[in-house]
Motif scaffolding. Structure first.
Motif, short mmCIF file in Angstrom:
data_model
loop_
_atom_site.label_atom_id
_atom_site.label_comp_id
_atom_site.label_asym_id
_atom_site.label_seq_id
_atom_site.Cartn_x
_atom_site.Cartn_y
_atom_site.Cartn_z
N SER A 1 0.84 -1.28 -0.04
CA SER A 1 0.16 -0.04 -0.11
C SER A 1 0.95 1.26 0.01
CB SER A 1 -0.86 0.03 1.19
OG SER A 1 -1.67 -1.05 1.26
N LYS B 1 0.55 5.58 0.49
CA LYS B 1 -0.13 6.96 0.83
C LYS B 1 0.70 7.88 0.77
CE LYS B 1 0.16 5.90 5.62
NZ LYS B 1 -0.65 5.76 6.87
N GLU C 1 -5.19 6.65 -1.31
CA GLU C 1 -4.02 5.56 -1.11
C GLU C 1 -4.60 4.45 -2.05
OE1 GLU C 1 -3.22 2.09 2.37
OE2 GLU C 1 -4.17 4.23 3.09
#
Length: 107
Positions: A72, A74, A80
């Motif tokens: 992930s 962000k 995100e």
């Protein structure tokens, strides 16, 4: 004695199949305009490491135990983004992501 040797090799085989060793995840993070994003934070699930991108939007996560991960990314002002990736022994797994700007909310 033959049984003992058999179980030894069976356990040894399970150890190698279950995943020993590490790999690398690397890539580049870009924005809507295809420009590199500096300072984006990347992390894995299951939790292993987190890193941030350099001025060229590049990152490298080393010594990741082999297996399947969700990577992930962000950054403040961007939505995100995540992707699933497999990490293999002594290999580099490429993981490039594009972050889209968040729409401003007016109240």
């Amino acid at each position: 004695m033959k049984r003992l040797i058999f179980y030894f090799f069976l356990i040894l085989a399970c150890f190698f199949i279950s995943g020993c060793g590490t790999g690398i995840i690397s890539g580049i993070i870009i924005d809507d305009e295809l420009k590199p994003l500096e300072g984006a934070i990347l992390y894995t699930d299951p939790p292993s490491h987190s890193v941030s991108t350099n001025p060229d939007g590049q990152y490298v996560i080393r010594n990741i135990p082999i297996g399947k991960y969700t990577v992930s990314c962000k950054k403040e002002g961007y939505k995100e983004s995540s992707v699933d990736i497999n990490v293999y022994v002594d290999q580099v797994s490429a993981c490039d992501l594009q972050l889209r700007k968040e729409k401003k909310k007016y109240y």
